[in-house]
Design an enzyme around this catalytic site. Structure first.
Site, PDB file in Angstrom:
ATOM      1  N   HIS A 163       1.697   2.601  -5.840  1.00 32.29           N
ATOM      2  CA  HIS A 163       1.632   1.130  -5.780  1.00 32.29           C
ATOM      3  C   HIS A 163       0.192   0.689  -5.490  1.00 32.29           C
ATOM      4  O   HIS A 163      -0.341  -0.192  -6.165  1.00 32.29           O
ATOM      5  CB  HIS A 163       2.599   0.638  -4.693  1.00 32.29           C
ATOM      6  CG  HIS A 163       2.561  -0.848  -4.450  1.00 32.29           C
ATOM      7  ND1 HIS A 163       3.650  -1.664  -4.670  1.00 32.29           N
ATOM      8  CD2 HIS A 163       1.581  -1.661  -3.981  1.00 32.29           C
ATOM      9  CE1 HIS A 163       3.326  -2.910  -4.368  1.00 32.29           C
ATOM     10  NE2 HIS A 163       2.073  -2.935  -3.932  1.00 32.29           N
ATOM     11  N   GLU A 164      -0.425   1.313  -4.480  1.00 31.86           N
ATOM     12  CA  GLU A 164      -1.797   0.915  -4.101  1.00 31.86           C
ATOM     13  C   GLU A 164      -2.797   1.313  -5.181  1.00 31.86           C
ATOM     14  O   GLU A 164      -3.727   0.558  -5.485  1.00 31.86           O
ATOM     15  CB  GLU A 164      -2.196   1.536  -2.757  1.00 31.86           C
ATOM     16  CG  GLU A 164      -1.303   1.159  -1.581  1.00 31.86           C
ATOM     17  CD  GLU A 164      -1.035  -0.325  -1.449  1.00 31.86           C
ATOM     18  OE1 GLU A 164      -1.857  -1.143  -1.900  1.00 31.86           O
ATOM     19  OE2 GLU A 164       0.032  -0.688  -0.913  1.00 31.86           O
ATOM     20  N   HIS A 167      -3.131  -1.145  -7.914  1.00 33.06           N
ATOM     21  CA  HIS A 167      -3.980  -2.312  -7.612  1.00 33.06           C
ATOM     22  C   HIS A 167      -5.427  -2.071  -8.054  1.00 33.06           C
ATOM     23  O   HIS A 167      -6.122  -3.005  -8.433  1.00 33.06           O
ATOM     24  CB  HIS A 167      -3.970  -2.615  -6.111  1.00 33.06           C
ATOM     25  CG  HIS A 167      -2.778  -3.402  -5.649  1.00 33.06           C
ATOM     26  ND1 HIS A 167      -2.416  -4.619  -6.187  1.00 33.06           N
ATOM     27  CD2 HIS A 167      -1.865  -3.158  -4.665  1.00 33.06           C
ATOM     28  CE1 HIS A 167      -1.341  -5.079  -5.568  1.00 33.06           C
ATOM     29  NE2 HIS A 167      -0.972  -4.207  -4.638  1.00 33.06           N
TER      30      HIS A 167
HETATM   31 ZN   LIG Z   1       0.642  -4.461  -3.444  1.00 31.13          ZN
END
Ligand SMILES: [Zn+2]
Length: 197
Positions: A163-164, A167
């Site tokens: 998830h990170e 980004h």
């Molecule tokens: Zn996030």
């Protein structure tokens, strides 16, 4: 990333309110960095400085991870904050960890589905199911400038990293969802991080 757990912020942690950055939101002019490839870090000191800002923000609003573009810095750094507790009592005790210049070297074919939220998506009020690989291998630099290659074997740890890492490549979790799962997006208004401001 935000898991759908209740987060409480102790009064003592609220004292430096002015120095805490409210994460930028997808869909706002300040949030455009969330949809861009972020840049490499050229000096380790820059990575350490970004780590400190990320840490302060995550400590304040709660969550299990945060990436530099979420606080308006388009650089390749994210942090993860994981401890064995609650439904993830089998997690390794990772604590707060910085990943500078992370590179995912490989992922498992096996996947699992779990609800995710994000401090940059409607202030962590919306949760949707995302399928992610169970395991992965990652190369990154730590705060001392040492390079590591880790095998991540806990599916939730792998999920937070992915998830990170997304980004840093201009992607938010909504873009990882299957279209048919959008009808099951759910709202957790009690988790709105603006309540901490
Ligand atoms: Zn996030």
């Amino acid at each position: 990333m935000r898991d759908n757990l209740k987060v409480t912020v102790a009064a003592s942690e609220r004292e430096s309110i002015m120095s805490v950055i409210l994460p930028k939101q997808a869909g706002t002019p300040e949030g455009t960095l969330l949809f861009r490839e972020s840049e490499e870090i050229t000096k380790l000191s820059e990575g350490v400085k970004i780590f400190n800002s990320l840490k302060k923000t995550l400590d304040y609003y709660g969550g299990v991870g945060l990436a530099a573009p979420q606080i308006g810095i388009s650089k390749k750094v994210f942090i993860v904050n994981l401890r064995p507790e609650g439904k993830n009592s089998d997690l390794p005790d990772i604590g707060l960890k910085a990943y500078i210049h992370p590179e995912i070297l490989g992922v498992s074919e096996e996947t699992n589905v779990h609800a995710e939220g994000c401090l940059s998506v409607f202030y962590a009020t919306v949760y949707g199911e995302v399928a992610r690989p169970n395991y992965l291998k990652i190369r990154y630099t730590d705060l001392k400038g040492n390079e590591h290659t880790d095998e991540i074997s806990h599916p939730f740890h792998a999920r937070v990293i992915l998830h990170e890492n997304d980004h840093l490549h201009g992607k938010i979790f909504l873009q990882r969802m299957k279209q048919e799962d959008f009808s099951r997006l759910h709202w957790e208004e009690n988790l709105d991080i603006r309540k901490n401001v």
